[in-house]
Design a protein around this motif. Structure first.
Motif, mmCIF file in Angstrom:
data_model
loop_
_atom_site.group_PDB
_atom_site.id
_atom_site.type_symbol
_atom_site.label_atom_id
_atom_site.label_comp_id
_atom_site.label_asym_id
_atom_site.label_seq_id
_atom_site.Cartn_x
_atom_site.Cartn_y
_atom_site.Cartn_z
ATOM 1 N N ASP A 242 0.829 -1.199 0.000
ATOM 2 C CA ASP A 242 0.000 0.000 0.000
ATOM 3 C C ASP A 242 0.870 1.259 0.000
ATOM 4 O O ASP A 242 0.603 2.212 -0.739
ATOM 5 N N ALA A 243 1.920 1.264 0.830
ATOM 6 C CA ALA A 243 2.813 2.428 0.881
ATOM 7 C C ALA A 243 3.486 2.656 -0.466
ATOM 8 O O ALA A 243 3.656 3.804 -0.911
ATOM 9 N N LEU A 244 3.861 1.580 -1.155
ATOM 10 C CA LEU A 244 4.468 1.701 -2.471
ATOM 11 C C LEU A 244 3.491 2.286 -3.479
ATOM 12 O O LEU A 244 3.825 3.219 -4.230
ATOM 13 N N LEU A 245 2.269 1.790 -3.474
ATOM 14 C CA LEU A 245 1.286 2.261 -4.442
ATOM 15 C C LEU A 245 0.884 3.711 -4.199
ATOM 16 O O LEU A 245 0.480 4.415 -5.129
ATOM 17 N N HIS A 246 0.971 4.167 -2.956
ATOM 18 C CA HIS A 246 0.641 5.567 -2.668
ATOM 19 C C HIS A 246 1.583 6.537 -3.391
ATOM 20 O O HIS A 246 1.260 7.716 -3.545
ATOM 21 N N LEU A 247 2.748 6.030 -3.814
ATOM 22 C CA LEU A 247 3.716 6.875 -4.519
ATOM 23 C C LEU A 247 3.532 6.867 -6.031
ATOM 24 O O LEU A 247 4.196 7.627 -6.733
ATOM 25 N N THR A 248 2.652 6.013 -6.539
ATOM 26 C CA THR A 248 2.488 5.919 -7.986
ATOM 27 C C THR A 248 1.731 7.133 -8.523
ATOM 28 O O THR A 248 0.898 7.716 -7.823
#
Length: 276
Positions: A242-248
């Motif tokens: 989730d934290a990774l996708l928040h940066l997309t």
């Protein structure tokens, strides 16, 4: 029933050996912000040290909870872009730890779900010991906008299996009724809305007839079996995704859309993009 604690966003009432914990932001469909989560944590900690036997968590007004507050004026949308990946991951894990407090609570916890139970609220209900739903409740494992991924759905896997968890995760805003949630195994049982409050109260007081030490050890035995299957491990593992996708760029574009058009407007625009 006596009012024990009246916080801004969480109410606590006691009725004999049953504690009624009410999420109390009805004007926002009890969407969970930091204040509500802090107050819920404090109330549960107090109850854990009391002679109470059963806890019921419910929602005020028209909903159990609309999940994490992602409205245009919420901290979730307003400050998400300002967090580092590690800060974001830590924040997400902290929410799971709060709900693990429900799982590890020494007293049985019932989630009484009526109206809407969306996204993050399904994490709370999934980690309750018993979830009772109204037949006409609306259950959504993911929000109506794809704002992340892998954070909410793992807790569905142990209840409904991977294929149904994927269906609810991949299709943003996918809904099931309370009756269907019970048929799938996400809820323990589903009750007609006109009987819901009475049934929840009767169940809670019936459980509370059993002495607290017996209830505690019964709960620990069943929890241990679920934990050996990896429940708490995969509850936490989605925080990194989730934290990774928040940066997309895609998720950041949806967050900007919420700021510009409001939550309802952003959802409407998303639904119109590729409407079937």
């Amino acid at each position: 029933m006596t009012v024990d604690v009246s916080n801004e966003t969480v109410l606590l009432e006691r009725e004999r050996h049953v504690a009624w914990v009410t999420l109390n932001r009805p004007e926002r469909l009890n969407a969970m912000n930091d204040a509500m989560l802090d107050e819920l944590e404090a109330v549960l900690a107090d109850l854990a040290a009391s002679d109470n036997r059963v806890v019921v968590i419910r929602g005020a007004g028209r909903a159990f909870s609309a999940g994490y507050d992602v409205a245009a004026d919420s901290a979730e949308v307003g400050y998400a872009a300002e967090r580092t990946p590690v800060e974001d991951r830590d924040r997400l894990v902290s929410n799971i730890e709060r709900f693990t407090q429900v799982w590890r609570h020494p007293q049985p916890v019932i989630a009484a779900v009526h109206g809407y139970c969306v996204a993050g609220a399904t994490q709370l209900a999934s980690l309750a010991d018993i979830t009772i739903v109204s037949d006409d409740a609306t259950i959504m494992a993911s929000p109506a906008l794809p704002l992340g991924g892998g954070y909410l759905s793992p807790l569905w896997v142990h209840l409904v299996g991977p294929k149904r968890a994927k269906l609810m995760s991949f299709d943003a805003g996918r809904k099931i009724s309370g009756k269907q949630a019970a048929e799938w195994g996400w809820a323990a049982e589903s009750v007609p809305p006109e009987l819901f409050d009475e049934h929840v109260a009767r169940t809670a007081h019936s459980i509370a007839r059993t002495p607290a030490p017996l209830l505690r050890l019964k709960k620990e035995a069943i929890n241990r079996a679920a934990e050996l299957q990896g429940l708490l491990t995969y509850a936490r593992m989605g925080a990194e995704t989730d934290a990774l996708l928040h940066l997309t760029p895609e998720v950041q574009a949806y967050q900007e859309s919420i700021k510009t058009y409001g939550l309802k407007g952003a959802i409407a625009r998303f639904n119109a993009e590729d409407a079937p």
